[in-house]
Motif scaffolding. Structure first.
Motif, PDB file in Angstrom:
ATOM      1  N   VAL A 190      89.664 -55.762  63.555  1.00 58.07           N
ATOM      2  CA  VAL A 190      88.736 -56.840  63.248  1.00 58.07           C
ATOM      3  C   VAL A 190      88.642 -57.032  61.742  1.00 58.07           C
ATOM      4  O   VAL A 190      88.817 -56.085  60.967  1.00 58.07           O
ATOM      5  CB  VAL A 190      87.341 -56.571  63.846  1.00 58.07           C
ATOM      6  N   GLN A 191      88.380 -58.256  61.339  1.00 57.92           N
ATOM      7  CA  GLN A 191      88.344 -58.562  59.911  1.00 57.92           C
ATOM      8  C   GLN A 191      87.094 -58.013  59.243  1.00 57.92           C
ATOM      9  O   GLN A 191      87.139 -57.537  58.108  1.00 57.92           O
ATOM     10  CB  GLN A 191      88.445 -60.073  59.710  1.00 57.92           C
ATOM     11  N   ASN A 192      85.971 -58.084  59.954  1.00 56.51           N
ATOM     12  CA  ASN A 192      84.699 -57.607  59.424  1.00 56.51           C
ATOM     13  C   ASN A 192      83.968 -56.823  60.509  1.00 56.51           C
ATOM     14  O   ASN A 192      84.284 -56.923  61.694  1.00 56.51           O
ATOM     15  CB  ASN A 192      83.821 -58.770  58.959  1.00 56.51           C
ATOM     16  N   MET A 193      82.958 -56.072  60.104  1.00 54.90           N
ATOM     17  CA  MET A 193      82.187 -55.317  61.081  1.00 54.90           C
ATOM     18  C   MET A 193      81.442 -56.231  62.052  1.00 54.90           C
ATOM     19  O   MET A 193      81.138 -55.829  63.169  1.00 54.90           O
ATOM     20  CB  MET A 193      81.188 -54.393  60.371  1.00 54.90           C
ATOM     21  N   ASN A 194      81.160 -57.462  61.627  1.00 51.85           N
ATOM     22  CA  ASN A 194      80.457 -58.387  62.519  1.00 51.85           C
ATOM     23  C   ASN A 194      81.393 -59.374  63.205  1.00 51.85           C
ATOM     24  O   ASN A 194      80.935 -60.369  63.776  1.00 51.85           O
ATOM     25  CB  ASN A 194      79.365 -59.133  61.762  1.00 51.85           C
ATOM     26  N   SER A 195      82.701 -59.112  63.157  1.00 52.42           N
ATOM     27  CA  SER A 195      83.659 -59.970  63.857  1.00 52.42           C
ATOM     28  C   SER A 195      83.478 -59.831  65.370  1.00 52.42           C
ATOM     29  O   SER A 195      83.161 -58.751  65.874  1.00 52.42           O
ATOM     30  CB  SER A 195      85.093 -59.614  63.471  1.00 52.42           C
ATOM     31  N   ILE A 196      83.704 -60.925  66.099  1.00 56.49           N
ATOM     32  CA  ILE A 196      83.463 -60.966  67.532  1.00 56.49           C
ATOM     33  C   ILE A 196      84.587 -60.248  68.286  1.00 56.49           C
ATOM     34  O   ILE A 196      85.772 -60.465  68.031  1.00 56.49           O
ATOM     35  CB  ILE A 196      83.343 -62.418  68.023  1.00 56.49           C
ATOM     36  N   ILE A 197      84.194 -59.393  69.236  1.00 56.53           N
ATOM     37  CA  ILE A 197      85.113 -58.702  70.148  1.00 56.53           C
ATOM     38  C   ILE A 197      84.803 -59.250  71.541  1.00 56.53           C
ATOM     39  O   ILE A 197      83.662 -59.172  71.999  1.00 56.53           O
ATOM     40  CB  ILE A 197      84.913 -57.183  70.090  1.00 56.53           C
ATOM     41  N   ARG A 198      85.816 -59.788  72.224  1.00 52.72           N
ATOM     42  CA  ARG A 198      85.561 -60.551  73.443  1.00 52.72           C
ATOM     43  C   ARG A 198      86.111 -59.882  74.695  1.00 52.72           C
ATOM     44  O   ARG A 198      87.173 -59.257  74.663  1.00 52.72           O
ATOM     45  CB  ARG A 198      86.171 -61.946  73.330  1.00 52.72           C
ATOM     46  N   ALA A 199      85.355 -60.062  75.779  1.00 50.05           N
ATOM     47  CA  ALA A 199      85.848 -59.786  77.126  1.00 50.05           C
ATOM     48  C   ALA A 199      86.117 -61.130  77.799  1.00 50.05           C
ATOM     49  O   ALA A 199      85.680 -62.181  77.320  1.00 50.05           O
ATOM     50  CB  ALA A 199      84.828 -58.990  77.924  1.00 50.05           C
ATOM     51  N   LYS A 200      86.847 -61.105  78.907  1.00 53.21           N
ATOM     52  CA  LYS A 200      87.065 -62.333  79.654  1.00 53.21           C
ATOM     53  C   LYS A 200      85.852 -62.566  80.560  1.00 53.21           C
ATOM     54  O   LYS A 200      85.542 -61.736  81.416  1.00 53.21           O
ATOM     55  CB  LYS A 200      88.345 -62.241  80.470  1.00 53.21           C
ATOM     56  N   LEU A 226      76.420 -50.718  75.636  1.00 51.73           N
ATOM     57  CA  LEU A 226      75.722 -51.932  75.229  1.00 51.73           C
ATOM     58  C   LEU A 226      75.725 -52.903  76.402  1.00 51.73           C
ATOM     59  O   LEU A 226      76.781 -53.276  76.907  1.00 51.73           O
ATOM     60  CB  LEU A 226      76.417 -52.565  74.021  1.00 51.73           C
ATOM     61  N   ILE A 227      74.539 -53.291  76.867  1.00 56.19           N
ATOM     62  CA  ILE A 227      74.402 -54.268  77.947  1.00 56.19           C
ATOM     63  C   ILE A 227      73.764 -55.517  77.355  1.00 56.19           C
ATOM     64  O   ILE A 227      72.684 -55.448  76.762  1.00 56.19           O
ATOM     65  CB  ILE A 227      73.540 -53.719  79.102  1.00 56.19           C
ATOM     66  N   LYS A 228      74.431 -56.653  77.512  1.00 57.90           N
ATOM     67  CA  LYS A 228      73.954 -57.870  76.873  1.00 57.90           C
ATOM     68  C   LYS A 228      74.381 -59.105  77.632  1.00 57.90           C
ATOM     69  O   LYS A 228      75.312 -59.084  78.428  1.00 57.90           O
ATOM     70  CB  LYS A 228      74.450 -57.954  75.424  1.00 57.90           C
ATOM     71  N   VAL A 229      73.697 -60.207  77.355  1.00 62.11           N
ATOM     72  CA  VAL A 229      74.096 -61.521  77.863  1.00 62.11           C
ATOM     73  C   VAL A 229      75.282 -61.999  77.031  1.00 62.11           C
ATOM     74  O   VAL A 229      75.287 -61.864  75.813  1.00 62.11           O
ATOM     75  CB  VAL A 229      72.934 -62.520  77.763  1.00 62.11           C
ATOM     76  N   GLY A 230      76.281 -62.556  77.671  1.00 65.82           N
ATOM     77  CA  GLY A 230      77.450 -63.043  76.940  1.00 65.82           C
ATOM     78  C   GLY A 230      78.563 -62.025  76.914  1.00 65.82           C
ATOM     79  O   GLY A 230      78.327 -60.819  76.758  1.00 65.82           O
ATOM     80  N   ALA A 231      79.805 -62.516  77.041  1.00 68.90           N
ATOM     81  CA  ALA A 231      80.972 -61.644  77.167  1.00 68.90           C
ATOM     82  C   ALA A 231      81.580 -61.298  75.818  1.00 68.90           C
ATOM     83  O   ALA A 231      82.805 -61.301  75.656  1.00 68.90           O
ATOM     84  CB  ALA A 231      82.007 -62.305  78.073  1.00 68.90           C
ATOM     85  N   SER A 232      80.749 -60.981  74.831  1.00 68.51           N
ATOM     86  CA  SER A 232      81.262 -60.614  73.514  1.00 68.51           C
ATOM     87  C   SER A 232      80.222 -59.772  72.787  1.00 68.51           C
ATOM     88  O   SER A 232      79.034 -59.788  73.127  1.00 68.51           O
ATOM     89  CB  SER A 232      81.616 -61.861  72.696  1.00 68.51           C
ATOM     90  N   PHE A 233      80.666 -59.044  71.762  1.00 67.48           N
ATOM     91  CA  PHE A 233      79.764 -58.249  70.934  1.00 67.48           C
ATOM     92  C   PHE A 233      80.451 -58.005  69.602  1.00 67.48           C
ATOM     93  O   PHE A 233      81.617 -58.369  69.397  1.00 67.48           O
ATOM     94  CB  PHE A 233      79.422 -56.912  71.619  1.00 67.48           C
TER      95      PHE A 233
END
Length: 472
Positions: A190-200, A226-233
């Motif tokens: 990832v480019q930055n620590m806050n870059s998006i990591i995605r699931a399908k 981590l449990i969250k709304v949305g398929a990314s973190f």
């Protein structure tokens, strides 16, 4: 003798039938443009009245009998037969209505739209999806859920007239499916620590459960969830896991969806996916040449390191081949040689090596070293206050040193009436700065100092006397 009051109704389209919503009272003669009946259902159109011929598929009740297709042929349709009693691989699957009726339509009659009436057989909820073609997806309905069955009926609109719904067809949706990490995130840095990591994402997924592990030497040394709304973190959203630069993290995911039994997780986590954190931007002293380093003009010259986001602390270590080594920490990206000189005097004209470390997310990372030449080279060096600095052991003495309690400062000759002393800790912070009256018994001080190493400066009008203090 009382007169009879009669009611007349407006007949604006002159078709012989009056508007029930426009009436007047009249005593004898019927006014022009009015009739005595109120049977018209559209007084603006002379072709619409009771008994008028019905025009098929125009969406109008031409004969005012409440039947829009009175005497017209009904056309109905349904889902294609291959969908009936089928288990769809996904609720995102396209479903098609049959178009076999098309060749039977009269001239100038066209299909303008489709309505799909959907009934959830587990909850008995009903919804309608209207489309301009014969294609639909269950995901377009608000009542869709996993692990249940749906009854679907189809109606078509011919020109402006909606036909009756055709025969129903039952379709089955499987349980909440497993998902995987997106290929664009796996085996990538990832480019930055806050870059998006995605699931399908799965259709109408409610939440996603990410299991993330820190990998060192091929072994998971820390794991968090981590449990969250949305398929990314992003990595900054993780708690209970060390956040490191140039590190490998293993990610697995599963999804949650709605079912007749409530929210349900998919049965299995996805295969692990490796994600690599970014390389740390190199911290360095600004203006430092590769070999020549920097030559500050004085001990108090402010020296900068390049700014880096997210730094919690800077650690500067100055060393020399003669064994000199002192370290200071700071919240600032600046320092002065005087900070080190207060801890242990520097030799004017000598070249020292500076190592810079940055603390980010709880870990220190080394930057680029820099050679720094101490200004001067002959005689006594100035301190940061511009006062000549000189140790004179015959004039002033501190005892006991080290001390477990207080220190006693004795002035041996030319005793001043007022003594000015300063205590500085190893980080360059002034702990105590006082002017006090001196007596022949000496000056007691430092009783409340915590354990540590300090620098004592004692000043008169011309000189500064320094001594290292050790408090135990």
């Amino acid at each position: 003798m009382a007169k009879n009051i009669l009611i007349a109704y407006r007949d604006a389209d002159n078709d012989g039938f009056g508007d029930p919503y426009q009436s007047i009272n009249y005593p004898v003669a019927l006014p022009n443009g009015y009739v005595t009946n109120a049977d018209d259902c559209d007084d603006s159109n002379p072709n619409i009245y009771p008994g008028a011929p019905e025009i098929c598929y125009d969406g109008v009740d031409n004969n005012c009998n409440g039947d829009f297709i009175d005497g017209c042929t009904q056309f109905t349709t349904q889902l294609r037969s291959n969908y009936c009693n089928a288990v769809l691989p996904s609720m995102n699957e396209t479903i098609r209505a049959s178009t076999n009726y098309v060749n039977e339509l009269p001239n100038e009659v066209f299909v303008n739209a489709y309505r799909f009436r959907i009934k959830n057989l587990s909850t008995n909820q009903t919804g309608v999806i209207q489309k301009s073609n014969n294609l639909m997806k269950l995901i377009e309905s608000s009542i869709v859920m996993y692990d249940c069955s749906f009854l679907i009926e189809v109606s078509i609109q011919l020109n402006n007239e909606w036909m009756a719904y055709g025969p129903g067809c039952i379709i089955h949706i499987p349980p909440v499916p497993n998902t995987i990490m997106d290929d664009m995130s796996c085996n990538q840095r990832v480019q930055n620590m806050n870059s998006i990591i995605r699931a399908k994402p799965i259709p109408v997924g409610s939440r996603y459960h990410f299991e993330v592990a820190l990998i060192e030497n091929g072994i998971a040394v820390e794991t968090t969830n981590l449990i969250k709304v949305g398929a990314s973190f992003n990595l900054l959203q993780l708690q209970g896991l060390s956040l490191k630069y140039s590190a490998e993290y293993s990610v697995r995911v599963k999804a949650e969806g709605s079912s007749p039994n409530g929210l349900v997780w998919s049965t299995d986590f996805s295969p692990p996916c490796s994600v690599f954190s970014p390389h740390l931007p190199e911290v360095r002293v600004e203006g430092c040449a590769e070999e020549n380093g920097i030559h500050p003009t004085s001990l108090t010259t402010v020296i900068y390191v390049n700014p880096i986001g997210g730094v919690n602390n800077f650690r500067y270590t100055l060393s020399h081949e003669d064994g000199y080594s002192q370290t200071i920490t700071s919240l600032q990206r600046t320092f002065r040689l005087s900070n080190f000189n207060q801890l242990q005097p520097l030799t004017p004209g000598e070249v020292y090596s500076l190592a810079v470390e940055t603390m980010i997310y709880g870990y220190y990372y080394y930057g680029k070293d820099c050679n720094i030449k101490v200004p001067g080279g002959n005689g006594v060096q100035p301190n940061q206050n511009g006062i000549e600095e000189k140790n004179d052991f015959e004039k002033c003495i501190v005892f006991p040193n080290p001390s477990n309690d207080y220190f006693n400062l004795k002035w041996s000759n030319d005793t001043p009436k007022i003594l000015h002393y300063t205590i500085i800790d190893r980080f360059g912070r002034i702990i105590e700065d006082k002017k006090t009256e001196y007596t022949d018994e000496g000056l007691l001080f430092g009783e409340d100092l915590p354990q540590g190493i300090y620098i004592l400066q004692v000043k008169d009008e011309q000189k500064v006397w320094t001594e290292k203090l050790i408090k135990r």
